[in-house]
Write an enzyme that holds these catalytic residues in place. Structure first.
Site, PDB file in Angstrom:
ATOM      1  N   CYS A  54      17.924 -38.019  76.653  1.00 60.61           N
ATOM      2  CA  CYS A  54      16.567 -37.455  76.583  1.00 60.61           C
ATOM      3  C   CYS A  54      15.697 -38.605  76.109  1.00 60.61           C
ATOM      4  O   CYS A  54      15.851 -39.068  74.976  1.00 60.61           O
ATOM      5  CB  CYS A  54      16.522 -36.280  75.607  1.00 60.61           C
ATOM      6  SG  CYS A  54      14.838 -35.798  75.147  1.00 60.61           S
ATOM      7  N   CYS A 109       9.230 -33.716  79.102  1.00 60.72           N
ATOM      8  CA  CYS A 109      10.590 -34.204  79.365  1.00 60.72           C
ATOM      9  C   CYS A 109      10.478 -35.691  79.663  1.00 60.72           C
ATOM     10  O   CYS A 109       9.880 -36.088  80.669  1.00 60.72           O
ATOM     11  CB  CYS A 109      11.214 -33.453  80.534  1.00 60.72           C
ATOM     12  SG  CYS A 109      12.833 -34.101  81.029  1.00 60.72           S
TER      13      CYS A 109
END
Length: 312
Positions: A76, A223
């Site tokens: 991430c 994101c």
């Protein structure tokens, strides 16, 4: 068990982050901790769980990220900046390599996006178009601005960095359609057994805007790997230029991104601490209780909000 953590965010992607360098939990236990701490109805809440781990070899920082459902992501990138900040501070270094579960990245201190906004530069990749590695079984080896037959008429570019992403450039974002397609991918059909992140992106004269349905999360305001994948896809399809910085926005905030012709993507973005705390977690039950907030970072929170407001 009693755990200490820092609640942090990168571009609005918020997480509890644990310094786990001296902790020994099984993968199943960490999955239970992630479900407990990321639960939005619980005492903490977040888009997942970040772990700062010991480094190995040339990579002085180790990093793992668990989604709210307990599954583990390849990475991430918004979370990587937060772990990178913590790791650099712990090591007393300005730059370091980071070991991910299936790849590596580098992080470094960077010039502030705005006064008081702690900013970290991360370099990840190389981005790959090899969809067989996901695996995505749709009868082709790569996908560049073409439909995915089970998903309808939208034209996608498939990029992994290393998280798998389907990026569609659109004139306007149809959120209901994004959720429909994301939900189909989230169901792990036979042709996409490990699922994928799905984004609709708008290419503007001054940058990109990205909206994402994230694997293991759902519709999310931010994101980081989607922002990186969209940047690479924009350059690949001629909407932006390799080697030139672009501002990438989402509902959570913004980053500066540059995609290279070597398929490496550089992102400069915030790594903001909001507060620190302690909580009791039962991994088996995926429950958290007895939260105590031990420190707050109001100046960092205010600096980030000021930047967001100035860019709207």
């Amino acid at each position: 068990m009693r755990l200490s953590f820092i609640k942090c965010h990168g571009s609005g992607n918020d997480f509890p982050m644990i310094d786990a360098r001296d902790l020994s939990l099984s993968d199943a236990e960490w999955a239970g901790v992630a479900r407990a701490l990321a639960d939005r109805t619980g005492p903490v809440g977040g888009d997942g769980l970040l772990l700062l781990l010991p480094g190995t070899g040339e990579d002085a920082i180790g990093y793992r990220m668990f989604n709210p459902d307990g599954s583990e992501a390849e990475t991430c990138l918004n979370g990587l900046r937060c772990v990178g900040r913590a790791g650099l501070a712990a090591l007393g270094r300005a730059a370091a390599g980071v070991r991910l579960i299936s790849s590596r990245a580098t992080v470094a201190q960077a010039a502030e996006l705005a006064p008081g906004v702690v900013t970290v530069r991360e370099v990840a990749g190389p981005a790959t178009l090899d969809i067989a590695a996901w695996p995505m079984r749709i009868g082709v080896d790569r996908l560049v601005e073409a439909p995915v037959p089970p998903l309808g008429a939208a034209r996608f570019t498939a990029v992994a960095i290393p998280n798998p992403h389907l990026i569609a450039f659109v004139e306007a974002i149809d959120e209901a359609e994004l959720v429909r397609i994301g939900t189909l991918c989230e169901a792990a059909p036979d042709w996409l057994p490990r699922r994928a992140n799905v984004s609709f992106a708008i290419a503007e004269a001054h940058g990109l805007f990205v909206r994402t349905f994230e694997r293991g999360v759902g519709l999310t305001d931010s994101c980081g790997s989607a922002m990186a994948s969209a940047t690479y896809a924009a350059c690949l399809t001629g909407r932006w230029r390799f080697g030139e910085s672009v501002t990438v926005r989402n509902r959570g905030g913004l980053v500066r991104a540059t995609a290279g012709e070597d398929a490496m993507v550089t992102i400069e973005g915030n790594a903001t601490y909001e507060w620190a705390g302690e909580v009791t977690v039962d991994p088996a039950a995926s429950r958290a209780r007895d939260l105590i907030v031990t420190q707050r970072y109001p100046d960092e929170v205010a600096a980030w909000e000021g930047l967001k407001q100035s860019r709207r």
